[in-house]
Structures are given as structure tokens and as C-alpha cells.
Motif scaffolding. Structure first.
Motif, PDB file in Angstrom:
ATOM      1  N   ARG A   1     -36.848 -11.058 -37.421  1.00 45.35           N
ATOM      2  CA  ARG A   1     -37.368 -12.413 -37.231  1.00 45.35           C
ATOM      3  C   ARG A   1     -37.946 -12.593 -35.830  1.00 45.35           C
ATOM      4  O   ARG A   1     -38.978 -13.212 -35.650  1.00 45.35           O
TER       5      ARG A   1
ATOM      6  N   GLU B   1     -41.282 -10.921 -35.652  1.00 43.90           N
ATOM      7  CA  GLU B   1     -42.292 -11.741 -36.324  1.00 43.90           C
ATOM      8  C   GLU B   1     -42.740 -12.885 -35.425  1.00 43.90           C
ATOM      9  O   GLU B   1     -43.934 -13.172 -35.327  1.00 43.90           O
ATOM     10  N   ARG B   2     -41.790 -13.547 -34.741  1.00 44.96           N
ATOM     11  CA  ARG B   2     -42.151 -14.645 -33.833  1.00 44.96           C
ATOM     12  C   ARG B   2     -43.024 -14.153 -32.692  1.00 44.96           C
ATOM     13  O   ARG B   2     -44.010 -14.795 -32.325  1.00 44.96           O
TER      14      ARG B   2
ATOM     15  N   PRO C   1     -33.261 -18.104 -40.357  1.00 47.31           N
ATOM     16  CA  PRO C   1     -32.631 -16.785 -40.456  1.00 47.31           C
ATOM     17  C   PRO C   1     -31.318 -16.813 -41.223  1.00 47.31           C
ATOM     18  O   PRO C   1     -30.996 -15.879 -41.924  1.00 47.31           O
TER      19      PRO C   1
ATOM     20  N   LEU D   1     -37.681 -19.623 -43.614  1.00 49.67           N
ATOM     21  CA  LEU D   1     -37.896 -19.554 -42.176  1.00 49.67           C
ATOM     22  C   LEU D   1     -36.592 -19.607 -41.389  1.00 49.67           C
ATOM     23  O   LEU D   1     -36.545 -19.177 -40.244  1.00 49.67           O
TER      24      LEU D   1
ATOM     25  N   ARG E   1     -43.710 -17.995 -45.594  1.00 47.56           N
ATOM     26  CA  ARG E   1     -43.702 -16.564 -45.286  1.00 47.56           C
ATOM     27  C   ARG E   1     -43.370 -15.783 -46.550  1.00 47.56           C
ATOM     28  O   ARG E   1     -42.548 -16.205 -47.359  1.00 47.56           O
TER      29      ARG E   1
END
Length: 81
Positions: free
Chosen positions: A69, A72-73, A48, A46, A28
Motif C-alpha cells: 500500500r 502504491e501511495r 489497508p 482503500l 483500485r
């Protein structure tokens, strides 16, 4: 080094940069627009917890990081990736 942006908005990261920063597939990246208008691209871990490490000095909060996060998921799930 230069790269070209495709019609789909994609670009290739030059091999020397990938090697120097140990970037691999599925890595990412975060794109940051600086106050002076320049763009900075930063690899994002990746995890957190690892991604948050050091954010306190710059004013980041754990709640906003975790919310980012999760968003994004959810976006990845919605796009089928």
C-alpha cells in the motif's frame, strides 16, 4: 462481456460489472496472474485494514500488505495523481 485495451493500456469495465460489484471512479483493482495463466481482477478496498481482512488464510502478511500500500501511495505521488 468484452472490452478493448487502448494504445495507452486502458480498458473500460462494462457497466453491468461496475453495477454488480459497486465499482466507481478511483476504485483500485488488483490484477492477479493465476498459476494456470488466467488473469483475475479483484477490487481492492482503500483501507489497508479492510483490504487485509481474510488474507491470513491465503498466506498474506500484514507487513507485506502495508508495504504494498505504501509503494502504491508513493507511485501515485510520483505520477501526480
Amino acid at each position: 462481456m468484452r472490452s478493448t485495451i487502448t494504445a495507452r493500456g486502458q480498458t473500460v469495465i462494462p457497466a453491468p460489472i461496475r453495477a454488480r460489484f459497486c465499482l466507481g471512479s478511483s476504485q483500485r483493482l488488483e490484477w492477479i496472474v493465476e498459476a494456470d495463466g488466467s488473469i483475475r481482477v479483484v477490487p481492492v478496498d482503500l483501507s489497508p485494514v479492510k483490504a487485509f481482512r481474510g488474507m491470513g488464510r491465503r498466506g498474506g502478511s500484514s507487513q507485506s500488505l502495508l508495504a504494498d500500500r505504501e509503494a502504491e501511495r508513493q507511485a501515485e505521488r510520483a505520477s501526480g495523481h
